[in-house]
Design a protein around this motif. Structure first.
Motif, PDB file in Angstrom:
ATOM      1  N   LEU A   1     -27.454  85.004 -34.766  1.00  7.61           N
ATOM      2  CA  LEU A   1     -25.992  85.033 -34.863  1.00  7.61           C
ATOM      3  C   LEU A   1     -25.532  84.753 -36.292  1.00  7.61           C
ATOM      4  O   LEU A   1     -24.598  85.383 -36.788  1.00  7.61           O
ATOM      5  CB  LEU A   1     -25.378  84.008 -33.914  1.00  7.61           C
ATOM      6  CG  LEU A   1     -25.437  84.322 -32.419  1.00  7.61           C
ATOM      7  CD1 LEU A   1     -24.753  83.218 -31.631  1.00  7.61           C
ATOM      8  CD2 LEU A   1     -24.792  85.664 -32.106  1.00  7.61           C
TER       9      LEU A   1
ATOM     10  N   THR B   1     -27.540  92.008 -30.252  1.00  7.75           N
ATOM     11  CA  THR B   1     -28.592  91.029 -30.003  1.00  7.75           C
ATOM     12  C   THR B   1     -28.616  90.702 -28.524  1.00  7.75           C
ATOM     13  O   THR B   1     -27.592  90.813 -27.830  1.00  7.75           O
ATOM     14  CB  THR B   1     -28.384  89.748 -30.839  1.00  7.75           C
ATOM     15  OG1 THR B   1     -29.509  88.884 -30.673  1.00  7.75           O
ATOM     16  CG2 THR B   1     -27.125  89.007 -30.430  1.00  7.75           C
TER      17      THR B   1
ATOM     18  N   TYR C   1     -27.695  82.243 -27.293  1.00  6.43           N
ATOM     19  CA  TYR C   1     -28.248  83.175 -28.275  1.00  6.43           C
ATOM     20  C   TYR C   1     -28.959  82.403 -29.389  1.00  6.43           C
ATOM     21  O   TYR C   1     -28.562  81.272 -29.724  1.00  6.43           O
ATOM     22  CB  TYR C   1     -27.133  84.029 -28.891  1.00  6.43           C
ATOM     23  CG  TYR C   1     -26.427  84.896 -27.886  1.00  6.43           C
ATOM     24  CD1 TYR C   1     -26.921  86.150 -27.555  1.00  6.43           C
ATOM     25  CD2 TYR C   1     -25.274  84.443 -27.239  1.00  6.43           C
ATOM     26  CE1 TYR C   1     -26.278  86.945 -26.616  1.00  6.43           C
ATOM     27  CE2 TYR C   1     -24.635  85.220 -26.298  1.00  6.43           C
ATOM     28  CZ  TYR C   1     -25.143  86.479 -25.985  1.00  6.43           C
ATOM     29  OH  TYR C   1     -24.517  87.258 -25.047  1.00  6.43           O
TER      30      TYR C   1
ATOM     31  N   CYS D   1     -23.748  77.612 -35.963  1.00  7.99           N
ATOM     32  CA  CYS D   1     -25.147  78.033 -36.079  1.00  7.99           C
ATOM     33  C   CYS D   1     -25.879  77.216 -37.135  1.00  7.99           C
ATOM     34  O   CYS D   1     -27.058  76.888 -36.974  1.00  7.99           O
ATOM     35  CB  CYS D   1     -25.230  79.519 -36.421  1.00  7.99           C
ATOM     36  SG  CYS D   1     -24.658  80.621 -35.114  1.00  7.99           S
TER      37      CYS D   1
ATOM     38  N   SER E   1     -20.515  80.825 -37.438  1.00  9.82           N
ATOM     39  CA  SER E   1     -21.616  80.665 -38.389  1.00  9.82           C
ATOM     40  C   SER E   1     -21.839  79.194 -38.725  1.00  9.82           C
ATOM     41  O   SER E   1     -22.982  78.752 -38.888  1.00  9.82           O
ATOM     42  CB  SER E   1     -21.329  81.464 -39.665  1.00  9.82           C
ATOM     43  OG  SER E   1     -22.391  81.368 -40.579  1.00  9.82           O
TER      44      SER E   1
END
Length: 382
Positions: free
Chosen positions: A322, A354, A317, A267, A264
């Motif tokens: 995510l 996903t 992705y 991201c 995370s």
């Protein structure tokens, strides 16, 4: 109408349902709360509606005389927030004029036309089941609702209640999610809620236990001092389990939530710059996750235990997808990856899927990132 009420209790009740009230409407009275002081049962009922969603909170005031008034919703909340004192006296002194008195302050306000207020008909069905954890269910599935040209059913969230759990499901062309709360519900019920209605319900009811039933095209939720109804989306929802079953695992591994939180963070870095995706390299002993954009770069390695599957895989992705997933999951999770990059993550109660980005999408994002970097260099040189 004349009653005295605990200021904080009334303020908190109104705050919980204010999102139902439209900020603008051709019927001016709909932008207010309908306050009903009922002499028969001695209760004060506070109603909010926008036509498709309605909510009523009730509390026990010190009631002298009954009646009904409509007061602007945001205005009333502001007044109750600013007033001092533990209690507030509401007194209708003349037609469409109400005095609010608390401590040493008195406000004289003009009310909205009561006759124009469209009172919602709210009746709890004879057959109902129990549900709880609605706020959790909403937060875990709302980000994966379909948009654009999708069917109306996929633009909503499917509530599926069985004897042993309450679950929420959402699905788009690239993602799918299912979150559940295990407990004895007392029956089964299935319906689709539009996102706005579910958001208002989650804000008003939180994770409290409620009774829920269907009344015509509406889902009706109830607990002591609270009743909420919102229109349902007509139609049947897709079989979400079939969506998850499209992932035939070529890679299958177990991870811990505390370790996965690092993904995370990567991201988050991705979202700062121009590159909106992360690269995931699935290896024998875990996953390497990285991103690089015009602002900077970062990577992490997450230790995992491969349960089955051979080989190593690399896919890209969308960072936002995510991030939403890893913010929702907790505890031990299992990742299942298909040869085509379909990524399925699940814990004991929740599932998320996903799809990976196409090569064309990755190329387009990389070209955008390169242009942004060159633009910064040229600006520095100038």
């Amino acid at each position: 109408m004349k009653f005295t009420v605990n200021r904080e209790e009334m303020l908190n009740a109104l705050k919980s349902i204010v999102r139902v009230v439209p900020s603008e409407n051709s019927i001016k009275s709909m932008t207010g709360f309908l306050l009903t002081a009922d002499e028969d049962d001695g209760m004060l009922y506070m109603t909010a509606t926008n036509g498709t969603t309605s909510a009523v909170r009730s509390i026990k005031p010190m009631l002298e005389t009954g009646g009904e008034v409509v007061i602007g919703a945001r205005f009333l909340i502001n007044m109750l927030s600013r007033l001092g004192g533990e209690t507030v006296l509401f007194e209708e002194t003349s037609d469409r004029i109400v005095d609010l008195k608390s401590a040493n302050c008195t406000y004289t306000i003009k009310t909205l036309p009561t006759a124009e207020y469209p009172k919602p008909k709210m009746m709890m069905p004879d057959k109902s089941v129990k549900v709880k954890g609605l706020k959790q269910l909403y937060l875990k599935t709302a980000a994966n609702i379909a948009k654009g040209d999708a069917t109306d059913t996929l633009k909503g969230i499917h509530i599926n209640i069985t004897e042993n759990e309450a679950a929420a499901e959402s699905c788009s062309s690239t993602t799918a999610s299912r979150a559940s709360i295990p407990f004895k519900t007392g029956g089964s019920l299935s319906f689709i809620l539009p996102r706005p209605g579910f958001a208002m319900l989650a804000g008003a009811a939180g994770d409290d236990e409620l009774s829920v039933g269907k009344s015509g095209n509406f889902a009706v939720f109830k607990k002591d001092g609270f009743i909420f109804q919102t229109i349902c989306v007509p139609g049947e929802y897709i079989n979400i389990d079939k969506v998850f079953n499209t992932v035939t695992p070529a890679y299958y591994a177990s991870f811990e939530y505390e370790d996965m939180k690092k993904i995370s963070e990567v991201c988050d870095v991705s979202s700062i710059g121009s590159k909106s995706y992360v690269k995931m390299e699935f290896k024998e002993d875990g996953i390497r996750v990285s991103t690089e954009n015009d602002v900077g770069s970062t990577e992490c390695f997450v230790d995992g235990i491969r349960l089955k599957g051979d080989g190593e895989f690399t896919f890209c992705y969308p960072a936002d997808k995510l991030r939403n997933i890893f913010r929702s999951l907790e505890g031990t999770m299992v990742i299942s990856l298909s040869q085509r990059g379909y990524l399925l993550l699940f814990t004991r109660f929740d599932k998320y899927m996903t799809t990976s980005l196409t090569d064309g999408s990755v190329k387009a994002i990389d070209e955008k990132t390169a242009r942004a970097k060159n633009g910064k260099k040229q600006k520095k040189a100038a």
